[in-house]
Design a protein around this motif. Structure first.
Motif, PDB file in Angstrom:
ATOM      1  N   TYR A 214     -14.845 -13.610   4.133  1.00  0.00           N
ATOM      2  CA  TYR A 214     -15.120 -12.817   5.318  1.00  0.00           C
ATOM      3  C   TYR A 214     -14.522 -11.416   5.150  1.00  0.00           C
ATOM      4  O   TYR A 214     -13.568 -11.221   4.395  1.00  0.00           O
ATOM      5  CB  TYR A 214     -14.514 -13.484   6.558  1.00  0.00           C
ATOM      6  CG  TYR A 214     -15.024 -14.887   6.793  1.00  0.00           C
ATOM      7  CD1 TYR A 214     -16.072 -15.126   7.682  1.00  0.00           C
ATOM      8  CD2 TYR A 214     -14.467 -15.977   6.126  1.00  0.00           C
ATOM      9  CE1 TYR A 214     -16.546 -16.406   7.895  1.00  0.00           C
ATOM     10  CE2 TYR A 214     -14.941 -17.265   6.333  1.00  0.00           C
ATOM     11  CZ  TYR A 214     -15.980 -17.469   7.221  1.00  0.00           C
ATOM     12  OH  TYR A 214     -16.446 -18.738   7.426  1.00  0.00           O
ATOM     13  N   ASP A 215     -15.095 -10.482   5.870  1.00  0.00           N
ATOM     14  CA  ASP A 215     -14.531  -9.129   5.935  1.00  0.00           C
ATOM     15  C   ASP A 215     -13.526  -9.087   7.078  1.00  0.00           C
ATOM     16  O   ASP A 215     -13.848  -9.503   8.204  1.00  0.00           O
ATOM     17  CB  ASP A 215     -15.629  -8.094   6.177  1.00  0.00           C
ATOM     18  CG  ASP A 215     -16.571  -7.955   4.990  1.00  0.00           C
ATOM     19  OD1 ASP A 215     -16.090  -7.614   3.907  1.00  0.00           O
ATOM     20  OD2 ASP A 215     -17.774  -8.206   5.161  1.00  0.00           O
TER      21      ASP A 215
ATOM     22  N   GLY B   2     -21.204 -11.709  13.837  1.00  0.00           N
ATOM     23  CA  GLY B   2     -20.590 -10.577  14.515  1.00  0.00           C
ATOM     24  C   GLY B   2     -19.126 -10.438  14.154  1.00  0.00           C
ATOM     25  O   GLY B   2     -18.712 -10.715  13.024  1.00  0.00           O
ATOM     26  N   SER B   3     -18.328 -10.031  15.124  1.00  0.00           N
ATOM     27  CA  SER B   3     -16.897  -9.817  14.898  1.00  0.00           C
ATOM     28  C   SER B   3     -16.093 -10.482  15.999  1.00  0.00           C
ATOM     29  O   SER B   3     -16.595 -10.717  17.101  1.00  0.00           O
ATOM     30  CB  SER B   3     -16.577  -8.317  14.842  1.00  0.00           C
ATOM     31  OG  SER B   3     -16.864  -7.702  16.094  1.00  0.00           O
ATOM     32  N   GLN B   4     -14.851 -10.782  15.690  1.00  0.00           N
ATOM     33  CA  GLN B   4     -13.949 -11.342  16.676  1.00  0.00           C
ATOM     34  C   GLN B   4     -12.520 -10.901  16.372  1.00  0.00           C
ATOM     35  O   GLN B   4     -12.134 -10.733  15.219  1.00  0.00           O
ATOM     36  CB  GLN B   4     -14.031 -12.873  16.682  1.00  0.00           C
ATOM     37  CG  GLN B   4     -13.585 -13.533  15.380  1.00  0.00           C
ATOM     38  CD  GLN B   4     -13.476 -15.048  15.495  1.00  0.00           C
ATOM     39  OE1 GLN B   4     -13.228 -15.568  16.574  1.00  0.00           O
ATOM     40  NE2 GLN B   4     -13.646 -15.742  14.384  1.00  0.00           N
ATOM     41  N   GLN B   5     -11.757 -10.697  17.436  1.00  0.00           N
ATOM     42  CA  GLN B   5     -10.344 -10.381  17.300  1.00  0.00           C
ATOM     43  C   GLN B   5      -9.582 -11.688  17.101  1.00  0.00           C
ATOM     44  O   GLN B   5      -9.833 -12.665  17.811  1.00  0.00           O
ATOM     45  CB  GLN B   5      -9.828  -9.675  18.559  1.00  0.00           C
ATOM     46  CG  GLN B   5     -10.525  -8.366  18.881  1.00  0.00           C
ATOM     47  CD  GLN B   5     -10.156  -7.252  17.921  1.00  0.00           C
ATOM     48  OE1 GLN B   5      -9.020  -7.188  17.463  1.00  0.00           O
ATOM     49  NE2 GLN B   5     -11.102  -6.385  17.617  1.00  0.00           N
TER      50      GLN B   5
ATOM     51  N   THR C 217      -9.318  -7.867  12.985  1.00  0.00           N
ATOM     52  CA  THR C 217     -10.704  -8.153  13.329  1.00  0.00           C
ATOM     53  C   THR C 217     -11.371  -8.856  12.153  1.00  0.00           C
ATOM     54  O   THR C 217     -11.253  -8.398  11.013  1.00  0.00           O
ATOM     55  CB  THR C 217     -11.484  -6.862  13.649  1.00  0.00           C
ATOM     56  OG1 THR C 217     -10.782  -6.123  14.645  1.00  0.00           O
ATOM     57  CG2 THR C 217     -12.881  -7.191  14.148  1.00  0.00           C
ATOM     58  N   CYS C 218     -12.031  -9.951  12.441  1.00  0.00           N
ATOM     59  CA  CYS C 218     -12.736 -10.713  11.411  1.00  0.00           C
ATOM     60  C   CYS C 218     -14.240 -10.570  11.630  1.00  0.00           C
ATOM     61  O   CYS C 218     -14.736 -10.733  12.752  1.00  0.00           O
ATOM     62  CB  CYS C 218     -12.330 -12.189  11.475  1.00  0.00           C
ATOM     63  SG  CYS C 218     -13.122 -13.237  10.224  1.00  0.00           S
ATOM     64  N   TYR C 219     -14.963 -10.233  10.552  1.00  0.00           N
ATOM     65  CA  TYR C 219     -16.408 -10.026  10.629  1.00  0.00           C
ATOM     66  C   TYR C 219     -17.118 -11.128   9.844  1.00  0.00           C
ATOM     67  O   TYR C 219     -16.720 -11.464   8.728  1.00  0.00           O
ATOM     68  CB  TYR C 219     -16.797  -8.669  10.042  1.00  0.00           C
ATOM     69  CG  TYR C 219     -16.186  -7.484  10.763  1.00  0.00           C
ATOM     70  CD1 TYR C 219     -16.871  -6.858  11.803  1.00  0.00           C
ATOM     71  CD2 TYR C 219     -14.940  -6.994  10.392  1.00  0.00           C
ATOM     72  CE1 TYR C 219     -16.328  -5.774  12.465  1.00  0.00           C
ATOM     73  CE2 TYR C 219     -14.384  -5.906  11.052  1.00  0.00           C
ATOM     74  CZ  TYR C 219     -15.070  -5.300  12.082  1.00  0.00           C
ATOM     75  OH  TYR C 219     -14.523  -4.224  12.730  1.00  0.00           O
TER      76      TYR C 219
END
Length: 304
Positions: free
Chosen positions: A160-161, A269-272, A263-265
């Motif tokens: 993951y980014d 999408g993304s999530q904190q 933040t994980c992408y």
């Protein structure tokens, strides 16, 4: 000797169509986005050798045939990752060779337009070995490419980014690749947050100045580094934590940092996520595929 007429518009149409088809197939195979505008640009670049073949000397035509594929792949699939670019380039060459060779052979065997170029296409017994050798070489190379692609396809499912903001003034955030590590069970002993393992060299330039200053102290030589941290800067106690872990022959410590934001992408999408970042000296991936390790809880419930 017969005169062969070449229609430039027909050559451009056929060559451009085949290039566009190969690029779209390649994008589907390696799961890259298909952007029609970029595919069109790449196909137009592929017309340069066709035009040079009609209006330029052979050396320039030959040189363009070697250089243009690099530009075509870069235009169709823009990326900053060298590995992705090389995978796309090798795939483009393999598909071009396989499909191009097949079309060339069929064209000659059916005697379309009475041959290829100025000579009739034929196979004699003394050069028949070229077919199985060429076929075997193409099969072997595409087999290696598919194995390479399959390996990285598996990795892409667990990589993951992530973006880490350590809160340093006038410092950039850290953007790295992180692999989900089911064997990572480390947690912040104070907050209980799951721990992200991050290569220290990657994070060094983005850390606050006081944290970087503390890293220069040989704190690992202390059996209990907490008193050292209190003496160095009591204010750092809110931002740093020592995470115990069991080494081979003794218990040791990892220096953990509580970042301002993580933040994980992923594809959705993304999530904190709530996390403490622990710095490690060693390189986590010898091939540079990732620079951090995620805790399983980060993806189960965002690390809360």
């Amino acid at each position: 000797m017969t005169v062969v007429e070449t229609y430039l518009d027909l050559d451009i149409l056929i060559n451009g169509g085949m290039d566009a088809f190969i690029l779209v197939v390649l994008a589907r195979l390696i799961r890259l986005p298909v952007r029609p505008g970029l595919i069109l640009v790449a196909a137009l670049l592929g017309e340069i050798p066709v035009i040079l073949a009609c209006y330029s000397a052979p050396p320039w035509t030959t040189l363009s045939k070697w250089i243009i594929p690099f530009l075509m792949v870069g235009a169709a699939f823009p990326t900053r990752r060298l590995r992705t670019y090389m995978k796309s380039l090798v795939g483009f060459w393999l598909l071009s060779a396989g499909l191009g060779g097949f079309v060339y052979a069929i064209w000659g065997w059916v005697q379309f337009d009475s041959g290829l170029g100025t000579e009739l296409f034929s196979l004699a017994l003394n050069n028949l070995w070229i077919l199985p050798l060429g076929g075997f070489m193409w099969w072997f190379l595409q087999h290696l490419w598919q194995r390479w692609q399959a390996k990285h396809s598996v990795l892409e499912q667990v990589i993951y980014d992530i973006e880490i903001d350590f809160g340093a003034e006038e410092q950039k955030v850290v953007n790295v690749k992180a692999m989900l590590d089911t064997g990572n069970h480390l947690k912040d002993p104070m907050t209980g947050f799951p721990v992200i393992l991050l290569e220290e060299e990657v994070a060094a330039t983005s850390l606050p100045d006081d944290v970087r200053s503390f890293l220069t102290i040989p704190w690992k030589d202390y059996a209990d580094p907490w008193p050292l941290l209190w003496r160095f800067s009591p204010s750092l106690v809110k931002h740093l934590v020592f995470i115990p872990f069991q080494a081979i022959d003794r218990q040791s410590w990892l220096l953990g940092i509580r970042p301002e934001r993580v933040t994980c992408y992923d594809k959705s999408g993304s999530q904190q996520i709530q996390a403490t970042v622990a710095l490690v000296k060693q390189v986590l991936s010898s091939e540079g595929e990732y620079q951090a390790l995620l805790h399983p809880e980060h993806l189960q419930k965002g690390g809360d």
